[in-house]
Design a protein around this motif. Structure first.
Motif, PDB file in Angstrom:
ATOM      1  N   VAL A  68      23.195  -5.362 -44.250  1.00  9.68           N
ATOM      2  CA  VAL A  68      23.674  -3.989 -44.435  1.00  9.68           C
ATOM      3  C   VAL A  68      24.443  -3.528 -43.203  1.00  9.68           C
ATOM      4  N   ARG A  69      23.935  -3.858 -42.031  1.00  5.92           N
ATOM      5  CA  ARG A  69      24.625  -3.502 -40.778  1.00  5.92           C
ATOM      6  C   ARG A  69      26.009  -4.126 -40.734  1.00  5.92           C
ATOM      7  N   ARG A  70      26.113  -5.389 -41.120  1.00  2.00           N
ATOM      8  CA  ARG A  70      27.395  -6.097 -41.066  1.00  2.00           C
ATOM      9  C   ARG A  70      28.403  -5.454 -42.018  1.00  2.00           C
ATOM     10  N   ILE A  71      27.944  -5.048 -43.196  1.00  2.47           N
ATOM     11  CA  ILE A  71      28.832  -4.395 -44.157  1.00  2.47           C
ATOM     12  C   ILE A  71      29.255  -3.023 -43.650  1.00  2.47           C
ATOM     13  N   ALA A  72      28.297  -2.241 -43.127  1.00  6.31           N
ATOM     14  CA  ALA A  72      28.598  -0.884 -42.662  1.00  6.31           C
ATOM     15  C   ALA A  72      29.671  -0.886 -41.582  1.00  6.31           C
ATOM     16  N   ALA A  73      29.673  -1.925 -40.754  1.00  9.37           N
ATOM     17  CA  ALA A  73      30.657  -2.009 -39.672  1.00  9.37           C
ATOM     18  C   ALA A  73      32.075  -2.193 -40.203  1.00  9.37           C
ATOM     19  N   LEU A  74      32.215  -2.582 -41.471  1.00  6.12           N
ATOM     20  CA  LEU A  74      33.536  -2.811 -42.059  1.00  6.12           C
ATOM     21  C   LEU A  74      34.107  -1.566 -42.736  1.00  6.12           C
ATOM     22  N   VAL A  75      33.289  -0.522 -42.883  1.00  7.36           N
ATOM     23  CA  VAL A  75      33.737   0.680 -43.578  1.00  7.36           C
ATOM     24  C   VAL A  75      34.567   1.543 -42.630  1.00  7.36           C
ATOM     25  N   SER A  76      35.781   1.845 -43.025  1.00  5.12           N
ATOM     26  CA  SER A  76      36.687   2.629 -42.185  1.00  5.12           C
ATOM     27  C   SER A  76      36.408   4.124 -42.335  1.00  5.12           C
ATOM     28  N   SER A  77      36.666   4.870 -41.279  1.00  8.47           N
ATOM     29  CA  SER A  77      36.656   6.338 -41.310  1.00  8.47           C
ATOM     30  C   SER A  77      35.293   6.933 -41.627  1.00  8.47           C
ATOM     31  N   VAL A  78      34.225   6.173 -41.443  1.00  8.16           N
ATOM     32  CA  VAL A  78      32.878   6.691 -41.662  1.00  8.16           C
ATOM     33  C   VAL A  78      32.018   6.229 -40.499  1.00  8.16           C
ATOM     34  N   ASP A  79      31.234   7.151 -39.923  1.00  9.09           N
ATOM     35  CA  ASP A  79      30.408   6.741 -38.792  1.00  9.09           C
ATOM     36  C   ASP A  79      29.370   5.724 -39.263  1.00  9.09           C
ATOM     37  N   THR A  80      28.915   4.906 -38.331  1.00  6.35           N
ATOM     38  CA  THR A  80      28.101   3.732 -38.657  1.00  6.35           C
ATOM     39  C   THR A  80      26.832   4.084 -39.420  1.00  6.35           C
ATOM     40  N   GLU A  81      26.123   5.125 -39.022  1.00  5.54           N
ATOM     41  CA  GLU A  81      24.864   5.457 -39.672  1.00  5.54           C
ATOM     42  C   GLU A  81      25.080   5.938 -41.108  1.00  5.54           C
ATOM     43  N   ARG A  82      26.094   6.774 -41.315  1.00  7.03           N
ATOM     44  CA  ARG A  82      26.377   7.221 -42.684  1.00  7.03           C
ATOM     45  C   ARG A  82      26.856   6.053 -43.549  1.00  7.03           C
ATOM     46  N   ALA A  83      27.638   5.174 -42.960  1.00  3.36           N
ATOM     47  CA  ALA A  83      28.080   3.984 -43.701  1.00  3.36           C
ATOM     48  C   ALA A  83      26.884   3.117 -44.083  1.00  3.36           C
ATOM     49  N   ARG A  84      25.947   2.985 -43.154  1.00  5.51           N
ATOM     50  CA  ARG A  84      24.752   2.184 -43.445  1.00  5.51           C
ATOM     51  C   ARG A  84      23.961   2.796 -44.601  1.00  5.51           C
ATOM     52  N   ARG A  85      23.809   4.109 -44.591  1.00  7.67           N
ATOM     53  CA  ARG A  85      23.073   4.785 -45.664  1.00  7.67           C
ATOM     54  C   ARG A  85      23.769   4.608 -47.010  1.00  7.67           C
ATOM     55  N   VAL A  86      25.088   4.751 -47.017  1.00  6.91           N
ATOM     56  CA  VAL A  86      25.838   4.603 -48.266  1.00  6.91           C
ATOM     57  C   VAL A  86      25.705   3.190 -48.808  1.00  6.91           C
ATOM     58  N   VAL A  87      25.837   2.199 -47.939  1.00  7.32           N
ATOM     59  CA  VAL A  87      25.722   0.804 -48.374  1.00  7.32           C
ATOM     60  C   VAL A  87      24.336   0.546 -48.946  1.00  7.32           C
ATOM     61  N   ALA A  88      23.303   1.023 -48.262  1.00  9.27           N
ATOM     62  CA  ALA A  88      21.940   0.816 -48.735  1.00  9.27           C
ATOM     63  C   ALA A  88      21.714   1.478 -50.092  1.00  9.27           C
ATOM     64  N   GLU A  89      22.226   2.690 -50.265  1.00 11.78           N
ATOM     65  CA  GLU A  89      22.069   3.387 -51.545  1.00 11.78           C
ATOM     66  C   GLU A  89      22.819   2.662 -52.665  1.00 11.78           C
ATOM     67  N   LEU A  90      23.989   2.138 -52.363  1.00 15.35           N
ATOM     68  CA  LEU A  90      24.737   1.370 -53.366  1.00 15.35           C
ATOM     69  C   LEU A  90      23.949   0.145 -53.815  1.00 15.35           C
ATOM     70  N   MET A  91      23.353  -0.553 -52.859  1.00 12.76           N
ATOM     71  CA  MET A  91      22.578  -1.736 -53.198  1.00 12.76           C
ATOM     72  C   MET A  91      21.425  -1.383 -54.134  1.00 12.76           C
ATOM     73  N   ALA A  92      20.824  -0.213 -53.912  1.00 15.44           N
ATOM     74  CA  ALA A  92      19.701   0.207 -54.748  1.00 15.44           C
ATOM     75  C   ALA A  92      20.156   0.650 -56.136  1.00 15.44           C
ATOM     76  N   ALA A  93      21.424   1.039 -56.255  1.00 10.66           N
ATOM     77  CA  ALA A  93      21.924   1.621 -57.502  1.00 10.66           C
ATOM     78  C   ALA A  93      22.591   0.629 -58.429  1.00 10.66           C
ATOM     79  N   PHE A  94      22.815  -0.607 -58.002  1.00 11.07           N
ATOM     80  CA  PHE A  94      23.570  -1.552 -58.831  1.00 11.07           C
ATOM     81  C   PHE A  94      22.880  -1.772 -60.172  1.00 11.07           C
ATOM     82  N   PRO A  95      23.601  -1.630 -61.288  1.00 10.56           N
ATOM     83  CA  PRO A  95      23.001  -1.855 -62.604  1.00 10.56           C
ATOM     84  C   PRO A  95      22.877  -3.337 -62.953  1.00 10.56           C
ATOM     85  N   VAL A  96      23.575  -4.185 -62.202  1.00 10.75           N
ATOM     86  CA  VAL A  96      23.542  -5.632 -62.398  1.00 10.75           C
ATOM     87  C   VAL A  96      23.364  -6.278 -61.027  1.00 10.75           C
TER      88      VAL A  96
END
Length: 763
Positions: free
Chosen positions: A342-370
């Motif tokens: 998750v940390r490695r992915i968050a570091a690739l997100v542009s224009s978003v601070d690292t902690e918010r990017a980490r939270r978004v990535v983690a929430e996406l992983m939890a939300a995947f329907p497949v």
């Protein structure tokens, strides 16, 4: 492309090598099997019992008999009229013993200058190698390195040693103390606990000893697949089973390259959620069959039992909101064992601070329907996850939008690729390996590819799924048991009986729990179901299973954070229950009551799988009753001598030997071999009469499979019949019918009806 008629899966290991597999070739041929289907047979970590930890993809496993043994096996199979299907592992290689893996050893020796540096998915150098012990009592994670066990390092010639672990010393860097030598290397030995948050190479799930391989690179593909493709080109191998395609950077591209290079039957270990289809651009025969498992097993589960089982679970303190449990478990994984991904992915997100990017990535992983979206092909799955995060976390809306925009603008870019690779890991670890051990309302539903919140499969859904498979992937593999299933097909079949006795089961569990319940509700309910499902089971086997289940659930203990007192109680529980003079007779009586009904469900499941659309697989030993639990329980040695002897019994009764199941297997597989024309097309066959709800039946091409459902409340066929024209003969018994089920379902709860004249002799 020539698909095998059927497959028989064996687990290769030291103790069951190429010569041992060759010894059962004649048995498999007599059974009617089309192809021997092996676990991976390239060279793994020394002593490997499963083969998924490959260290050298350029040669056959010497511990199985090496190249000479492999060629002898192929010759024996050919003489018996059998093909060979092989399991391959493109996603990762084993690095547990660095010296055993020449490519990894070279990377550790030469770092970025190694010719193999690009073979592995390494984020940065030095490579972190998490093997060191540390002071477990330290509370300051900032000082972890200060407590790491580097003082145990020693220099031994051109190697750096840490206990039994050996690592290379780069040329010209071996002078000075061991600590000084260590600091000069292209790797850093670190505390094993740092892996979850800091690891800088991709791995298989959360297993640090399996390093991700960049098979999307043509050079890497050629290096890792050259030997297997040689076997295919030589005609030694007719089919490949691809392990874990969701871990690859570009699964579709990989499938197209493999199909073009191999030109043989290929199935992928792709777990499809209910209603999900395999990407149409993949030129493969289909999946390895977990979708079929859900459909076949589900049609024998009575949906009317959902409310009573939910009530029981709630009364015991077991959570019954599946979506909530699953989301909680996935977040646990993103925050702990897969935090580094998750940390490695968050570091690739542009224009978003690292902690918010980490939270978004983690929430996406939890939300995947497949398990994974395949962008841009599977964009609707991606958008569903994005929409769910927007709704659930409105405070992250701007960050979600930024990530979504970046991903869809470059669906083949690094950010999109990393998210897709990781989503499958989070779903697998969060759902299969955590939720399935916490959401224990009714564990017959807790299976790979299944839906624990869907109580059973209706006849309409079952028939629609089979017709769809015949239309779109008629050569896909189908299965009921694998080395990865949480419990065997026969355990699930017996547990399905409980869905017809929900109140009786609930009363028993409440009574038994009051006397000897486990001190954690979810494990307690799992334990009673497992005890009945696998009965008779030894205390040692059940203790080993429950110990694993408790650690996978991560409620009171885990693989990394142990509660020794709780674990001791769990290990002691089976012996206490089986030694209880009050409980034991009750449990035995309940198990004996449901066992015959479980046999009926088992025979029904097996017939539908073997006769239905697709290429059916039989997991080693499961041609008899097999009451195995999760691995390693399901990898125990198989008594083939006993199976050879039972194979000679004509039309055996349904009893504890399991010979009736063997009879069903051999009858269908031999018919697939001798009359493949019968196994085309698909049409539901409707039953008419008072017991119609107890029938599931379908016709292929002049062949009808009939199975009994809900055997507990079944009271007799009476005038119930199938709407047939003319006379049909049951291949299992030789009995004749014009549609009346009472005429044909006398000896067995299943029938395999063939249009035409009565068969002459034989079995």
């Amino acid at each position: 492309m020539r698909a095998p008629r059927s497959t028989y899966r064996v687990q290769m290991r030291p103790g069951f090598g190429f010569a041992d597999a060759a010894e059962i070739a004649d048995y498999l041929a007599e059974l009617g099997v089309g192809a021997l289907y092996t676990s991976p047979i390239l060279t793994p970590t020394p002593g490997s019992t499963h083969g998924y930890d490959v260290v050298d993809p350029t040669r056959a496993n010497p511990e199985l008999g090496g190249e000479e043994g492999r060629r002898a096996l192929v010759a024996r199979l050919r003489s018996a009229g059998l093909d060979l299907v092989v399991d391959i592992v493109p996603n990762h290689m084993a690095v547990e013993v660095p010296a055993a893996n020449p490519w990894w050893w070279d990377v550790l020796t030469h770092g970025q200058e190694s010719r193999y540096a690009g073979y592995f998915d390494i984020e940065s150098f030095p490579v972190l190698v998490p093997v060191l012990e540390s002071d477990e009592d330290t509370e300051d994670t900032e000082d972890t390195e200060d407590t790491e066990d580097t003082d145990k390092l020693t220099v031994d010639g051109d190697r750096l040693r840490y206990y039994e672990h050996e690592f290379p010393i780069a040329p010209g860097t071996g002078s000075g103390s061991a600590a000084e030598v260590h600091e000069r290397q292209h790797y850093r030995l670190v505390d094993w606990r740092r892996a979850s948050a800091e690891l800088n190479y991709r791995r298989f799930f959360d297993i640090t000893t399996l390093a991700g391989v960049r098979v999307e690179d043509r050079e890497v593909f050629d290096a890792t697949h050259g030997e297997v493709l040689r076997w295919v080109a030589d005609g030694d191998v007719v089919g490949l089973r691809v392990d874990h395609p969701d871990g690859l950077a570009d699964p579709g591209g990989y499938a197209r390259r493999l199909a073009a290079r191999a030109g043989c039957w290929v199935v992928v270990e792709k777990i499809l959620e209910r209603g999900e289809a395999l990407p149409g651009s993949w030129p493969v025969a289909g999946t390895t069959g977990y979708d079929a498992l859900r459909e076949v097993c589900g049609v024998f589960i009575d949906p009317a039992a959902e409310a009573p089982f939910t009530k029981l679970a709630e009364s015991l303190g077991v959570p019954t909101d599946y979506d909530a449990v699953r989301a909680e478990c996935r977040r646990l994984i993103t925050d702990t064992s897969l935090a580094s991904e998750v940390r490695r992915i968050a570091a690739l997100v542009s224009s978003v601070d690292t902690e918010r990017a980490r939270r978004v990535v983690a929430e996406l992983m939890a939300a995947f329907p497949v398990y994974r979206s395949y962008l841009p092909e599977g964009e609707h799955h991606w958008l569903a996850a994005v929409a769910q995060v927007r709704e659930r976390c409105p405070e992250l809306a701007d960050a979600v939008d930024a990530l979504d925009t970046q991903v869809r603008a470059a669906p083949a870019g690094e950010l999109a690729t990393r998210i897709q690779q990781t989503s499958g890991m989070v779903v697998a670890k969060g759902t299969e390996d955590t939720t399935f051990y916490r959401y224990t309302r009714f564990v017959a539903l807790n299976e790979v590819g299944s839906c624990p919140d869907q109580f059973g499969v209706s006849l309409d859904e079952f028939h629609a799924a089979q017709a769809a498979r015949e239309a779109s992937h008629p050569q896909a593999m189908t299965t009921l048991s694998t080395h990865d299933t949480k419990r065997s097909e026969d355990v699930r079949a017996r547990l399905a009986v409980l869905a017809e006795l929900p109140d009786e089961f609930a009363d028993a569990v409440r009574r038994w729990s009051a006397r000897r319940g486990l001190p954690e509700p979810t494990l307690n309910l799992l334990a009673w179901q497992s005890l009945l499902g696998a009965w008779p089971i030894s205390a040692d086997r059940l203790a080993a299973y429950l110990d694993k289940a408790a650690k996978e659930a991560k409620v009171r203990t885990s693989w990394t954070e142990h509660d020794d007192e709780f674990e001791a109680a769990v290990r002691a529980w089976p012996g206490e229950v089986l030694g209880d003079p009050v409980l034991l007779p009750e449990i035995r009586a309940f198990a004996e009551k449901i066992t015959p009904y479980g046999w009926s469900n088992s025979l029904g499941q097996k017939l539908l799988q073997l006769a239905g659309p697709g290429v059916p697989d039989v997991y080693q030993g499961s041609e008899l009753w097999d009451l195995s639990l999760v691995d390693p329980d399901n990898r125990r040695p198989v008594d083939f001598a006993a199976r050879r002897a039972l194979l000679q019994r004509p039309r055996p009764p349904v009893d504890e030997t399991g010979a009736a199941k063997l009879h069903v297997v051999r009858t269908v597989l031999r018919l697939r071999r001798d009359r493949p024309d019968l196994f085309t097309g698909y049409r539901p066959v409707e039953a008419i009469g008072a017991a119609a709800e107890h029938v599931v039946a379908f016709e292929r091409n002049g062949l009808i499979a009939v199975a009994t459902r809900f055997p507990v409340r079944f009271t007799g066929w009476g005038d119930t019949r199938l709407d047939l024209d003319g006379k049909w003969i049951d291949k299992l018994t030789g009995r004749q019918t014009e549609g009346g089920l009472a005429e044909v379902l006398t000896d067995y709860p299943v029938a395999l009806l063939l249009r035409g004249t009565r068969p002459r002799g034989g079995r």
